[in-house]
Motif scaffolding. Sequence first.
Motif, PDB file in Angstrom:
ATOM      1  N   GLU A 395       0.027   1.117   3.439  1.00  0.00           N
ATOM      2  CA  GLU A 395      -0.466   2.035   2.423  1.00  0.00           C
ATOM      3  C   GLU A 395      -0.523   1.310   1.089  1.00  0.00           C
ATOM      4  O   GLU A 395       0.290   0.424   0.824  1.00  0.00           O
ATOM      5  N   ILE A 396      -1.503   1.675   0.277  1.00  0.00           N
ATOM      6  CA  ILE A 396      -1.628   1.104  -1.059  1.00  0.00           C
ATOM      7  C   ILE A 396      -1.120   2.147  -2.047  1.00  0.00           C
ATOM      8  O   ILE A 396      -1.654   3.257  -2.128  1.00  0.00           O
ATOM      9  N   ILE A 411      -0.265   7.586  -3.210  1.00  0.00           N
ATOM     10  CA  ILE A 411      -1.002   6.800  -2.213  1.00  0.00           C
ATOM     11  C   ILE A 411      -2.478   6.818  -2.602  1.00  0.00           C
ATOM     12  O   ILE A 411      -3.107   7.873  -2.655  1.00  0.00           O
ATOM     13  N   VAL A 412      -3.042   5.652  -2.870  1.00  0.00           N
ATOM     14  CA  VAL A 412      -4.437   5.561  -3.315  1.00  0.00           C
ATOM     15  C   VAL A 412      -5.324   4.838  -2.308  1.00  0.00           C
ATOM     16  O   VAL A 412      -6.535   4.711  -2.532  1.00  0.00           O
ATOM     17  N   GLY A 413      -4.752   4.373  -1.208  1.00  0.00           N
ATOM     18  CA  GLY A 413      -5.561   3.687  -0.208  1.00  0.00           C
ATOM     19  C   GLY A 413      -4.714   3.243   0.955  1.00  0.00           C
ATOM     20  O   GLY A 413      -3.503   3.506   1.018  1.00  0.00           O
ATOM     21  N   SER A 414      -5.359   2.580   1.899  1.00  0.00           N
ATOM     22  CA  SER A 414      -4.639   2.102   3.074  1.00  0.00           C
ATOM     23  C   SER A 414      -5.411   0.962   3.717  1.00  0.00           C
ATOM     24  O   SER A 414      -6.617   0.790   3.485  1.00  0.00           O
ATOM     25  N   TYR A 415      -4.692   0.199   4.513  1.00  0.00           N
ATOM     26  CA  TYR A 415      -5.320  -0.829   5.343  1.00  0.00           C
ATOM     27  C   TYR A 415      -4.646  -0.830   6.697  1.00  0.00           C
ATOM     28  O   TYR A 415      -3.437  -1.031   6.806  1.00  0.00           O
ATOM     29  N   ASN A 416      -5.437  -0.571   7.731  1.00  0.00           N
ATOM     30  CA  ASN A 416      -4.926  -0.548   9.100  1.00  0.00           C
ATOM     31  C   ASN A 416      -5.908  -1.315   9.979  1.00  0.00           C
ATOM     32  O   ASN A 416      -7.005  -0.827  10.266  1.00  0.00           O
TER      33      ASN A 416
END
Length: 783
Positions: A395-396, A411-416
Amino acid sequence: MGFIASNYYDFLTFVSTVEEINNSSELLPNLTLGFQIYDSYNNPLFTFQDAMNIFSGRGTLIPNYRCRTSGSLAAIIEGLPPEESSQISNVFRIYHYPQISYKSQNLFMSDAFKFPYFYRTVPTELHLCVGIIRLIKHFNWTWVGIIAPDDDSSMKAVEILKEGIEQNDGCTEFIEIFPHIGVLPPDKLNKIIDSINSSTASVIIFYCEREYLSNVYMRIIDIMQLPGKIWITTPEWDFELTYPLGLTVNNNTLAFTIIKKNIPSISKFIREVNPMLFPWDKSTWKWWMVLCESQCPKSIRRSCSTTMKTSFPHCNNKYLGNSYSVYNAVYSLAHALHSMIISGSRKNIPWNGGSQVSDYLPWKLHHHMKSIHFKNIMGEEIFFDEKGDFSIGYEIINSVYLYNGTVRTAIVGSYNPYALPGQDFTINEKAIEWGSGFTKVPPQTKCSQSCPPGFRKSTSNEKPVCCYDCIPCPDGEVSSQSDMDICKKCPENQWSNRKRDACIPKVIIFLSYKEPLGISLTLISIFLCFINILILGIFIKYQHTPIVKANNRSLSYVLLISLMLCFLCSLIFIGQPDKLTCILRQIAFGITFSISLSSVLAKTITVVIAFQATKPKSKLRSWMSSSVSNSIVLCCSLFQALLCLVWLCTAPPFPYQNNESEIGTIVIECNEGSIIAFYCVLGYLGLLAGISFIVAFLARNLPDTFNEAKHITFSMVVFCSVWVSFIPTYLSTRGKYMVAVEIFAILASSAGLLGCIFIPKCFVVLLKPEKNSKKYLTRYVKT
């Protein structure tokens, strides 16, 4: 090492999860899981001692010797620092025991060949590096700095980050490394601060493992007070909801954190379990007392009261340590055991303490660990990939440091990387709260300003690839986007506009009747033609007068008519060329001028013959007939016509679009076809003019009242001067001006012949009629 409050959550989560599985009627219904817990105190020596105890039993450190009274060892679940996790993996690998880490993100341990039995329920740092690169690429940040510890895994991560940034046309201005063991020295801190202060990069990547954070935490907080910087952090200190008062930390932090969630059953367990069931000391007692405070969330607040103030801030943490990763680790092992039992792999393997442990249990379990796939209590898909890495991402988090000493996170973004393409990276720019001091939102960081459309980037070997100069595109090339590496060449029929950001159709030009130059030449041609007709009319009206009859009246008519055609043929050169006009231009010009020059030559020869014929017994009297002069004109003109016919049959003139003569234009012109034939026609005209000039020059002083030799000589001087100057001028001009030069030469040379030969006669005929008589001629001869 002292008591770490957040690690106690991991311990309670482990106990709670094992108890939950043992109470399950679906998972391992006929099997009870047991466990032994070892605390290494973050000491490598204790870590290896505990590893030996796991295999041989407590107090017995003899390899391959087991002194156990409990059940078979199935796997090891550990939460060691990355380096220690990697080191003890060498011991576990000997015995083929699966090793499940809920903390180590060491990217070296993704090597399935070197670490075949290693699994983890946290993502690998390789995904972390890719996520950071995706974030940098999204915001088009091409000029960054990196701060990282000097451990092997971090050094490899820095290498991956640097390479990934460069592949996306970015570069790192500086890389500062600090020791991962011990406290950050003041001189090293000052060097890092100096690098940041002197840098023009606005984005700083702080890459650090959680285990090394305690050594540099307060120092990094000092660094983060530097204004105008954006911080991309990897350690999980962003979840700390307090920070020292009096610090002005900039609100420009984006943190990559492992996806964490609170498991409801674990919260309930912590809230209701009897602490006396666990090992008890002063530190753990304080830990439990914190949960009695009213400031604790209701999900874990215990029904007790205390007035004691402790230094443990764990109650304020958003998440319960690494409980999510521990929970998934225990359940992954349980599902692998369950799969092994169902598949029959447990056959002939005794599980009670009185039987010998099968040597095949570890690697059989390892086989099923690789293929587990289930949904946890949160409804999430759980599996390991071929490298033993967990199906989880990052999570960003945007951290906002408030004036009251608290931190607000969002939480402003994510990378999966395991998500579907297009959904693996998300970012909500509107949810990010940027600090003040930036003129543009989101902020930009570049070594050089963007090159606008119409310019291209120019790099040098002395500067990094993202430091460049902006150079305007050359004529005929454009760049329609910002930061173009090369300018694109326009098609042949198009040209770059003034801004060099778009190709536009080339301007089609030719000598037109509508432009001033074309209008001027047309009017001059018509005016001279009118003068020519006027003179012809005068000669016809006064055809019986001596001055008109002198030097062959018919030749004068032929010359006047050919000169009139010369004036008119210049009009063919004006207007848009086509196939017919290109042929007529040169043919009409060549033939009409050959008639004019041959007529002048015939006149000159007539003068010479006439003078010689007056001598006694002259044989030239038979050449005085008009047929001789007519034959000269006819033969000379037919030869020129023959040259033109050969020209038309071999390589005739044709219309041609010239894209190169003038910048940004298409010049429609006539290509001569055969340049040799073109210069042969001109050369023949020059030959006729030269012969006429020589003959007239030799006969200029013959005593005759109406001798034309002087006038012809002067007219040939004018004619030759015009065409000699025409050739270099014609070759040095381009486009429609070449045509204008040729028209001017035609008009000037024709006007020279007309004026020098016929104007003096018209002057006598109209203004000096007394001289246009036989009486005057006779008197002149007598005197």
